[in-house]
Design a protein around this motif. Structure first.
Motif, mmCIF file in Angstrom:
data_model
loop_
_atom_site.group_PDB
_atom_site.id
_atom_site.type_symbol
_atom_site.label_atom_id
_atom_site.label_comp_id
_atom_site.label_asym_id
_atom_site.label_seq_id
_atom_site.Cartn_x
_atom_site.Cartn_y
_atom_site.Cartn_z
ATOM 1 N N ASN A 1 0.954 -1.077 0.352
ATOM 2 C CA ASN A 1 0.078 0.030 0.144
ATOM 3 C C ASN A 1 1.210 0.743 0.111
ATOM 4 O O ASN A 1 1.147 1.873 1.051
ATOM 5 N N ASP B 1 -6.180 2.049 0.954
ATOM 6 C CA ASP B 1 -6.822 1.726 2.308
ATOM 7 C C ASP B 1 -8.284 1.243 2.660
ATOM 8 O O ASP B 1 -8.752 1.026 0.615
ATOM 9 N N GLY C 1 -7.129 7.245 6.173
ATOM 10 C CA GLY C 1 -7.362 7.149 4.399
ATOM 11 C C GLY C 1 -8.473 6.475 4.596
ATOM 12 O O GLY C 1 -7.910 6.094 3.093
ATOM 13 N N ALA D 1 -1.065 4.645 1.116
ATOM 14 C CA ALA D 1 -0.480 4.628 2.570
ATOM 15 C C ALA D 1 0.613 4.543 3.297
ATOM 16 O O ALA D 1 0.571 5.726 4.291
#
Length: 351
Positions: free
Chosen positions: A36, A77, A165, A39
């Motif tokens: 991710n 997210d 997020g 993130a």
């Protein structure tokens, strides 16, 4: 008769695909997304902005972020829709004795931003390769396999829940193409750009947060670790995952070196979701090269005549350091990169 028509290899390919079908279902593969990148950027930015850790520029602080990884954006997210949680999928049921023993597909977004695509142009996660003999599993699972592709989610609500997020996709058609790579680029824009583009999901409806010159924006360095491009001749076509990762890391470094987008293709596209010569600085048809400004550090120094094809072909070759992006295929090179970044940071602090 059928065997003769299809050929031995054709039947073998079909049998292989049928046997492995469970492993190539959307639910199975989307549920295993990782890396991710968006993130990671969000958490790094949070550390700079957190009142408990923030260092004010008035005290001589210099804000710097260093992102190390392969750049393969495969996850995002959590997703919500109109401020309501997404119904999760349950493809395997709850056991033979359960009253809820049913298979539930779930709403789009239950696996984050992992596009379906459309019937005639499926998302990369469900796409076949050119021979149709197998599913294309080379690129990160929730990211399309084209280095110069970016999609927007124009109907998404602003990412107001920045600390967590959550992504509110509202009623927009994000399920078609908006993916983990696009999500990471939007976060890079939010963290580093002094002027948010019209397409940013962070932009308030009244545009009041567009100009952010009064906010201390960080300098971002990115390091492509382990991107060795060792397949075939080392080209992007033969090393799709590495190329996708490097292109994303170069983009993050581009917005993070001077708080604006310099790469011609990216600034052209992000302005109005089209490659048409129109940028935030003006129209190529009326003001020429000035519309793009200085060349990006990861573009060839030679300025080509304008055309969409030239915009996409002007990137520097793979594995080449440029601007705030560094390629470190192994530990030895990584140590050299850290030394170079430390030197640049020291120079900036002493100015």
């Amino acid at each position: 008769m059928l065997a003769a028509a299809n050929g031995t290899n054709g039947w073998a390919n079909q049998l292989t695909r049928q046997t492995a079908k469970a492993y190539y279902s959307y639910e199975f593969r989307a549920g295993c997304g990782g890396s991710n990148v968006g993130a990671a950027l969000r958490v790094g930015s949070g550390a700079l902005l957190d009142p408990r850790t923030v260092r004010l520029s008035t005290a001589g602080a210099v804000w710097v972020m260093v992102m190390l990884g392969d750049g393969a954006a495969g996850g995002t997210d959590p997703v919500i829709r109109n401020n309501t949680p997404i119904t999760p999928g349950n493809p395997y049921g709850n056991g033979p004795t359960s009253a809820l023993n049913i298979n539930t597909r779930g709403e789009y977004g239950s696996y984050g931003l992992c596009p379906y695509g459309v019937p005639n142009s499926p998302g990369a996660l469900l796409d076949n390769n050119s021979s149709g003999a197998n599913f294309n599993v080379d690129q990160p699972r929730c990211m399309d396999a084209y280095t110069y592709t970016r999609h927007q989610c124009p109907g998404a609500a602003p990412f107001a829940d920045v600390g967590i997020g959550n992504i509110d996709i509202g009623t927009a058609g994000c399920d078609q193409y908006y993916d983990a790579d696009d999500f990471a680029r939007d976060w890079a824009d939010y963290i580093a750009l002094s002027d948010l583009p019209n397409s940013s999901p962070f932009l308030k409806s009244d545009g009041s947060n567009r100009l952010r010159s009064d906010i201390k924006l960080p300098t971002i360095f990115t390091i492509g670790f382990g991107l060795d491009f060792n397949a075939g001749s080392g080209s992007c076509n033969e090393n799709i995952p590495d190329c996708l990762g490097e292109e994303l890391l170069r983009y993050v470094a581009d917005v993070g070196d001077n708080n604006r987008i310099d790469t011609d293709y990216q600034q052209d596209y992000v302005f109005d979701n089209a490659i048409n010569g129109v940028t935030s600085d003006g129209d190529y048809a009326s003001i020429g090269r000035t519309a793009y400004g200085d060349r990006g550090e990861c573009e060839t120094p030679t300025i080509p005549s304008y055309s969409p094809a030239n915009l996409t072909s002007s990137a520097l070759p793979p594995k080449q350091n440029c601007g705030n992006y560094f390629n470190a295929p192994d530990e030895t090179e990584l140590n050299k990169v850290f030394d170079e970044i430390a030197s640049r940071m020291f120079t900036r602090i002493t100015r």
